[in-house]
Design an enzyme around this catalytic site. Structure first.
Site, PDB file in Angstrom:
ATOM      1  N   CYS A 331       0.828  -1.199   0.000  1.00  0.00           N
ATOM      2  CA  CYS A 331       0.000   0.000   0.000  1.00  0.00           C
ATOM      3  C   CYS A 331       0.869   1.258   0.000  1.00  0.00           C
ATOM      4  O   CYS A 331       1.530   1.546  -0.990  1.00  0.00           O
ATOM      5  CB  CYS A 331      -0.972  -0.040   1.172  1.00  0.00           C
ATOM      6  SG  CYS A 331      -2.406   1.032   0.948  1.00  0.00           S
ATOM      7  N   HIS A 428      -3.689  -5.560   1.341  1.00  0.00           N
ATOM      8  CA  HIS A 428      -3.411  -5.846   2.751  1.00  0.00           C
ATOM      9  C   HIS A 428      -3.973  -7.218   3.109  1.00  0.00           C
ATOM     10  O   HIS A 428      -4.922  -7.691   2.501  1.00  0.00           O
ATOM     11  CB  HIS A 428      -4.095  -4.816   3.656  1.00  0.00           C
ATOM     12  CG  HIS A 428      -3.463  -3.465   3.651  1.00  0.00           C
ATOM     13  ND1 HIS A 428      -2.218  -3.220   4.165  1.00  0.00           N
ATOM     14  CD2 HIS A 428      -3.927  -2.270   3.191  1.00  0.00           C
ATOM     15  CE1 HIS A 428      -1.931  -1.928   4.034  1.00  0.00           C
ATOM     16  NE2 HIS A 428      -2.947  -1.342   3.443  1.00  0.00           N
TER      17      HIS A 428
END
Length: 503
Positions: A331, A428
């Site tokens: 991310c 994630h």
């Protein structure tokens, strides 16, 4: 609707795990229970079944209760972006980015939405277990409060106050809270408990009597320290100080960014006996013997990138690659690995463009629309299945994105350098998937043990067992049915019978 609120005599006293354990204990008793936190402050968020985001702790509590997480469980989430400001997420969606003083003026306006979420969540259920935030002793924040006593008063919910004996001074924590609270707030507190005790709990019997005598609150028990709780995902960044290493042969180094986010990505790796996970604090170099440097998510990518450079970690990372090491960015960490990060609308600060670390030939542009979704995918090299979630505002494109190493919902995901040693992804939670984690670690020469999710379930069961053994759960649940204005004081303890009026 019956409800009980767990508040703390300070921050990080163990409220989140106590609520999770109570949820699991209530489910075992055949109750339909849901967790609720009016206001949370955390950069460790979970994507919900209804397409929003809530604090990671509430997602764990939902799991303990056998529920899918939904935005009503945490209607207000504050995600710090600087020392004085935070993103304000209401019912799972970003509403504003405000300085602390401006949010202080706004929070009272959010009470109707908080109460609506609470009643929506409780409809048709036997019990709602509410978690406070920080401490009600912060009476300077009482005006407009929606996190602690302000909510408890508005919703008519009785309170149990928890003290942390590990920090010392627990009698002062609880008696001092009683002393500074206004009389109306004192009356909302019906019982208290002690958490994180080490040694023989009987040695604190007199301490419990002193607290009960000075406050009039019911002593509900003493919870000894539970080692198994470390196997559960942490929400607060302060919990990252706990030991993560297992002493395995494969060393994974993780720079501790100032605004680190969604760091539960680390838990499955830390649980592997073949992995030594080292969280590198500011002021220390990235270790030269690491096989993998994992750059985690960030709530403020540009400022964390500047901090990364200020620590000299960019120089350490270049040396790591020269030694043949691997790099993974997740991310915000993925965004940092590219050539540039462009923020034309000033979402994370003043508008502008900053150079990235230049280890991937991609560029990121920030957009105000946040992507929030739970996904399924596969590892393109091994075919191993995985699950995860996306929670980001950037879009990343470039030549290295033409070498995706994951497939997510049928679409290519991630980017890789030509030699494959530098990789990035927006996903994630992928390491929680046993098959993917095993395939990834095998490429680095490390074995993997299956059953990470089973371990989380076992830890939740152990937590519930622990609470049932050391707290008077019957009395605590009886307090949930008690009218908060009754003024009655139950002076029992574990094994004692509550007054009939509270039964």
């Amino acid at each position: 609707m019956k409800a009980i609120m767990i508040q703390g005599a300070g921050s990080n006293v163990g409220k989140s795990l106590l609520v999770a354990g109570l949820c699991r204990a209530a489910v075992r008793r055949g109750l339909s229970v849901a967790p609720f936190k009016p206001q949370n402050m955390s950069n460790n968020a979970a994507v919900t079944a209804d397409g929003g985001e809530i604090g990671r702790a509430q997602a764990l509590q939902a799991r303990a209760a056998g529920l899918e997480p939904v935005t009503a469980m945490n209607p207000v989430l504050l995600k710090p972006e600087s020392e004085t400001g935070a993103q304000v997420v209401v019912r799972g969606r970003r509403r504003a980015t405000l300085k602390a003083r401006d949010y202080g003026k706004m929070k009272g306006e959010l009470l109707p939405e908080v109460l609506a979420a609470f009643h929506e969540l409780g409809a048709g259920r036997d019990l709602v277990i509410v978690e406070g935030a920080g401490s009600p002793a912060e009476v300077n924040l009482r005006a407009g409060d929606i996190a602690n006593m302000g909510f408890a008063e508005a919703a008519g919910v009785p309170v149990v106050l928890v003290g942390d004996i590990e920090r010392g001074g627990v009698i002062a924590q609880l008696v001092g809270t009683h002393a500074v609270l206004p009389e109306g707030d004192r009356a909302l507190i019906k019982g208290f408990a002690i958490n994180k005790f080490r040694g023989d709990p009987h040695l604190f019997h007199e301490g419990m009597e002193i607290i009960a005598a000075r406050t009039g609150w019911a002593p509900l028990g003493i919870l000894p320290h539970l080692a198994a709780a470390a196997k559960l995902p942490a929400e607060d960044v302060i919990d990252l100080a706990r030991p993560l290493a297992r002493g395995g042969a494969l060393k994974v180094a993780v720079p501790r960014l100032p605004r680190i986010a969604n760091f539960d990505d680390l838990d499955p790796l830390a649980a592997e006996p073949g992995v030594e996970l080292t969280l590198v604090p500011p002021g220390q170099p990235l270790p030269g013997d690491a096989a993998l440097v994992l750059i985690p998510g960030s709530k403020s990518t540009l400022s964390d990138l500047a901090a990364f450079r200020a620590e000299g970690w960019d120089i350490d990372l270049a040396a790591h690659l020269r030694r043949g090491g691997h790099v993974l960015g997740l991310c915000g960490g993925y965004q940092m690995l590219g050539r540039t990060i462009d923020d034309p609308e000033g979402i994370e600060g003043p508008p502008g463009t900053a150079p990235g670390l230049g280890l991937l030939d991609v560029a990121t542009t920030m957009h105000p629309e946040k992507r929030l979704t739970r996904v399924n995918g596969t590892d393109r090299e091994s075919g191993a299945p995985l699950t995860g979630y996306e929670i980001h505002i950037g879009r990343t494109e470039g030549p290295d994105a033409a070498r995706p190493w994951l497939t997510v919902e049928g679409q290519p995901e991630g980017a890789a350098s030509p030699d494959g040693r530098v990789r990035g992804s927006y996903l994630h939670g992928l390491f929680a998937s046993d098959a993917f984690r095993a395939a990834y670690l095998a490429r680095l020469g490390a074995p993997s043990l299956p059953g990470f999710e089973d371990g989380v379930e076992a830890a939740l069961d152990a937590l519930a067992d622990h609470i049932e053994a050391h707290l008077d759960v019957d009395a605590l649940l009886a307090l949930a049915a008690a009218p908060v204005s009754s003024g009655q004081k139950y002076r029992g303890g574990p094994g004692a019978e509550p007054p009939a009026a509270l039964s």
